[in-house]
Write a protein that holds these residues in place. Structure first.
Motif, PDB file in Angstrom:
ATOM      1  N   PHE A  67       0.827  -1.202   0.000  1.00  0.00           N
ATOM      2  CA  PHE A  67       0.000   0.000   0.000  1.00  0.00           C
ATOM      3  C   PHE A  67       0.867   1.260   0.000  1.00  0.00           C
ATOM      4  O   PHE A  67       0.499   2.267  -0.597  1.00  0.00           O
ATOM      5  N   SER A  68       2.014   1.210   0.616  1.00  0.00           N
ATOM      6  CA  SER A  68       2.939   2.342   0.568  1.00  0.00           C
ATOM      7  C   SER A  68       3.432   2.569  -0.862  1.00  0.00           C
ATOM      8  O   SER A  68       3.485   3.708  -1.334  1.00  0.00           O
ATOM      9  N   ASP A  69       3.788   1.493  -1.545  1.00  0.00           N
ATOM     10  CA  ASP A  69       4.254   1.604  -2.934  1.00  0.00           C
ATOM     11  C   ASP A  69       3.187   2.206  -3.840  1.00  0.00           C
ATOM     12  O   ASP A  69       3.498   2.914  -4.791  1.00  0.00           O
ATOM     13  N   GLU A  70       1.923   1.918  -3.550  1.00  0.00           N
ATOM     14  CA  GLU A  70       0.817   2.409  -4.378  1.00  0.00           C
ATOM     15  C   GLU A  70       0.417   3.836  -4.001  1.00  0.00           C
ATOM     16  O   GLU A  70      -0.231   4.528  -4.792  1.00  0.00           O
ATOM     17  N   ALA A  71       0.787   4.294  -2.824  1.00  0.00           N
ATOM     18  CA  ALA A  71       0.289   5.569  -2.286  1.00  0.00           C
ATOM     19  C   ALA A  71       0.546   6.752  -3.215  1.00  0.00           C
ATOM     20  O   ALA A  71      -0.351   7.578  -3.429  1.00  0.00           O
ATOM     21  N   VAL A  80      -2.734   7.120   3.126  1.00  0.00           N
ATOM     22  CA  VAL A  80      -2.723   5.707   3.494  1.00  0.00           C
ATOM     23  C   VAL A  80      -2.295   5.617   4.955  1.00  0.00           C
ATOM     24  O   VAL A  80      -1.224   6.095   5.335  1.00  0.00           O
ATOM     25  N   LEU A  81      -3.148   5.011   5.763  1.00  0.00           N
ATOM     26  CA  LEU A  81      -2.875   4.809   7.180  1.00  0.00           C
ATOM     27  C   LEU A  81      -2.653   3.328   7.422  1.00  0.00           C
ATOM     28  O   LEU A  81      -3.433   2.499   6.952  1.00  0.00           O
ATOM     29  N   ALA A  82      -1.604   2.995   8.154  1.00  0.00           N
ATOM     30  CA  ALA A  82      -1.336   1.604   8.534  1.00  0.00           C
ATOM     31  C   ALA A  82      -1.467   1.517  10.047  1.00  0.00           C
ATOM     32  O   ALA A  82      -0.724   2.176  10.776  1.00  0.00           O
ATOM     33  N   ILE A  83      -2.415   0.713  10.508  1.00  0.00           N
ATOM     34  CA  ILE A  83      -2.694   0.621  11.940  1.00  0.00           C
ATOM     35  C   ILE A  83      -2.407  -0.796  12.428  1.00  0.00           C
ATOM     36  O   ILE A  83      -2.848  -1.778  11.830  1.00  0.00           O
ATOM     37  N   ARG A  93      10.813   2.129  13.598  1.00  0.00           N
ATOM     38  CA  ARG A  93      11.959   1.311  13.207  1.00  0.00           C
ATOM     39  C   ARG A  93      11.657   0.564  11.911  1.00  0.00           C
ATOM     40  O   ARG A  93      12.469   0.543  10.992  1.00  0.00           O
ATOM     41  N   TRP A  94      10.459  -0.023  11.811  1.00  0.00           N
ATOM     42  CA  TRP A  94      10.072  -0.768  10.610  1.00  0.00           C
ATOM     43  C   TRP A  94      10.069   0.149   9.389  1.00  0.00           C
ATOM     44  O   TRP A  94      10.599  -0.217   8.342  1.00  0.00           O
ATOM     45  N   THR A  95       9.470   1.335   9.511  1.00  0.00           N
ATOM     46  CA  THR A  95       9.421   2.239   8.354  1.00  0.00           C
ATOM     47  C   THR A  95      10.824   2.700   7.953  1.00  0.00           C
ATOM     48  O   THR A  95      11.114   2.828   6.769  1.00  0.00           O
ATOM     49  N   ASP A  96      11.684   2.936   8.935  1.00  0.00           N
ATOM     50  CA  ASP A  96      13.060   3.350   8.625  1.00  0.00           C
ATOM     51  C   ASP A  96      13.834   2.233   7.917  1.00  0.00           C
ATOM     52  O   ASP A  96      14.473   2.465   6.897  1.00  0.00           O
ATOM     53  N   VAL A 100      10.069   3.111   4.035  1.00  0.00           N
ATOM     54  CA  VAL A 100       8.667   3.350   3.717  1.00  0.00           C
ATOM     55  C   VAL A 100       8.292   4.718   4.284  1.00  0.00           C
ATOM     56  O   VAL A 100       8.322   4.917   5.495  1.00  0.00           O
ATOM     57  N   ASP A 101       7.965   5.653   3.384  1.00  0.00           N
ATOM     58  CA  ASP A 101       7.623   6.983   3.873  1.00  0.00           C
ATOM     59  C   ASP A 101       6.355   7.561   3.241  1.00  0.00           C
ATOM     60  O   ASP A 101       6.009   8.703   3.465  1.00  0.00           O
ATOM     61  N   ALA A 102       5.643   6.747   2.484  1.00  0.00           N
ATOM     62  CA  ALA A 102       4.440   7.233   1.806  1.00  0.00           C
ATOM     63  C   ALA A 102       3.163   6.923   2.587  1.00  0.00           C
ATOM     64  O   ALA A 102       2.063   7.176   2.098  1.00  0.00           O
TER      65      ALA A 102
END
Length: 168
Positions: A67-71, A80-83, A93-96, A100-102
């Motif tokens: 979903f980040s790639d598609e954002a 796009v919210l990831a909960i 840590r995971w996003t870094d 993933v920054d979208a």
């Protein structure tokens, strides 16, 4: 009532189900800097809400990355919210690590406000059931998928099509 399994074991969820056409229930989750985020804080944009048990597992990581790639292709009026119930520090840590920054990661670990409001808290595991919601700018629910088996992927294309339909 929604019924799901996780690793083929039946899970007990709250007796709530969000359906297409509903006004999205309010919630309070935590941002990576530990500040509270409510539904109202996200109103005004189309939201694709990707819900996963834990970012530190394969399918959850894949779902969030997809979903980040598609954002970026969804337009400026889509967020796009990831909960998950991962701690905000673990989400950061995971996003870094995954670059993933979208997307915006949000944590429901404190009081399961999102999970309870959307009928997603797996009582046996204190994790959120895998699901996807699309909300319009006015908090109306336009797409819902409660993934029947928690270790399966959601239907990415249907969710993305629901967002694209709102951006026309």
């Amino acid at each position: 009532m929604v019924q799901i399994t996780f690793k083929n074991n039946p899970m007990t969820l709250p007796n709530k189900e969000v359906k297409v056409g509903d006004q999205a229930p309010d919630f309070t989750v935590l941002s990576p800097d530990l500040s509270p985020v409510t539904l109202k804080d996200t109103t005004g944009k189309i939201r694709l809400v990707s819900v996963v048990p834990s970012l530190d597992t394969g399918v959850c990581s894949d779902q969030t990355r997809r979903f980040s790639d598609e954002a970026a292709s969804l337009g400026d009026n889509v967020e796009v919210l990831a909960i998950s119930v991962d701690l905000p520090f673990a989400q950061k840590r995971w996003t870094d690590i995954n670059k993933v920054d979208a997307i915006t990661t949000l944590s429901d670990h404190r009081d399961l406000s999102f999970g309870e409001a959307y009928g997603l808290t797996m009582q046996e595991l204190r994790l959120l059931a895998r699901s996807v919601f699309v909300l319009d700018e006015n908090d109306k629910v336009t797409y819902v998928e409660y993934v029947a088996e928690g270790t399966d992927h959601p239907d990415y294309e249907k969710a993305l099509d629901a967002v694209k339909e709102l951006t026309k």
